[in-house]
Design a protein around this motif. Sequence first.
Motif, PDB file in Angstrom:
ATOM      1  N   GLU A  53       0.836  -1.208   0.000  1.00  0.00           N
ATOM      2  CA  GLU A  53       0.000   0.000   0.000  1.00  0.00           C
ATOM      3  C   GLU A  53       0.869   1.254   0.000  1.00  0.00           C
ATOM      4  OE1 GLU A  53      -3.282   2.360   2.778  1.00  0.00           O
ATOM      5  OE2 GLU A  53      -2.474   0.427   3.428  1.00  0.00           O
ATOM      6  N   THR A 100       3.411  -5.907  -6.309  1.00  0.00           N
ATOM      7  CA  THR A 100       3.172  -4.489  -6.563  1.00  0.00           C
ATOM      8  C   THR A 100       4.332  -3.867  -7.327  1.00  0.00           C
ATOM      9  OG1 THR A 100       1.785  -4.291  -4.597  1.00  0.00           O
ATOM     10  CG2 THR A 100       2.744  -2.252  -5.465  1.00  0.00           C
ATOM     11  N   ARG A 138       2.350   2.001  -3.410  1.00  0.00           N
ATOM     12  CA  ARG A 138       1.384   2.606  -4.320  1.00  0.00           C
ATOM     13  C   ARG A 138       1.156   4.081  -3.989  1.00  0.00           C
ATOM     14  NH1 ARG A 138      -0.992  -1.071  -7.506  1.00  0.00           N
ATOM     15  NH2 ARG A 138      -0.978  -3.267  -6.853  1.00  0.00           N
ATOM     16  N   ARG A 139       0.993   4.402  -2.720  1.00  0.00           N
ATOM     17  CA  ARG A 139       0.749   5.784  -2.319  1.00  0.00           C
ATOM     18  C   ARG A 139       1.947   6.668  -2.658  1.00  0.00           C
ATOM     19  NH1 ARG A 139      -0.486   5.286   3.822  1.00  0.00           N
ATOM     20  NH2 ARG A 139      -0.283   7.562   3.662  1.00  0.00           N
TER      21      ARG A 139
END
Length: 337
Positions: free
Chosen positions: A158, A191, A161-162
């Motif tokens: 996460e 990812t 991605r951010r």
Amino acid sequence: MSFVTSKPVGATGFGLMGFTWRPVQTPDEQAFATMKEALAHGANFWNGGEFYGSPEPELNLKLIQRYFATNPADAEKVVLSIKGGLDLQTLAPRGAPADIRRSIDNVLEHLQGSKYLDIFQCARVDPAVPIEETIAEIATYVKAGKIGGIGLSEVSAETIRRAHEVHPIATVEVEFSLWSTEILDNGVAKTCAELGIPIVAYSPLGRGFLTGQIKKPEDIPEGDFRRYLDRFQPENFAKNMDLLHAVEDFAAKKVGPDGKPVTPAQLALAWIHAQSGQNGLPVIIPIPGATTATRVAENMARVELSSEEKADIDEILRSSVVVGGRYNRHMEALLFQ
């Protein structure tokens, strides 16, 4: 060969921590010869740290500066990545804009213009500061041309991605080895593959455990960082030897490019290379450290694994239980943030 911040780097990189973050510093003559050997073998992705020094945090930066001041022609050959973003006294993460500026400015000041800083990365995510704020501040240095790119270290899928939404991420650094395979299951590797971000695999030899050079906890020098890590504690060490013995047995049966049995270290690195860019995984660049030219040459001897050999090693991993955390209870809380 892959690309990091538009610069080509070899399949294996080079970790610089071991020169200075240990009870006894490596003399410049020995360190420089080792660094030269790494570059001669194509290991041109170098990874250091603002805090990789004992007893003085910036000793690693000072060593790097001295090397490039002495060998200026090598500066353009090397892609240099430096971790910072920590309080240099407590090593707690500091990701606020003012702290980021202090860290990057400190790194640049110590390099003294001897080497362009290709990548800056915070060693850990500051849980008190949104990653967007941290990345946005580092990005101002990229836009100003003071550094080449931004890396991440020990982050979750996460967070990757951010961060990547704020500014393209050049690399994600994480521990990855035969005894640290979490990124294959927690979304980090997936990812990075999706976003086209190379993974930099630190401690690819299990902090020396997978080399077979350490047979008991007492073999670790007094004051060495590893004495504080869970996997090296006496109650865990003996159990983890089962994995090492299996790796040693496998290595002894495999012949390397020199016609001799491969070493456990070479087998461990070969397994990482066999993952790189395969089966939906991103490019993975291991960065083994070394303090002697001989050890660099051993690590850089490229050993190939057949699909059957890789499958056999994967089976060893499935049947071997690694006991103890990668760090300790306090430090584990900052992993994959």
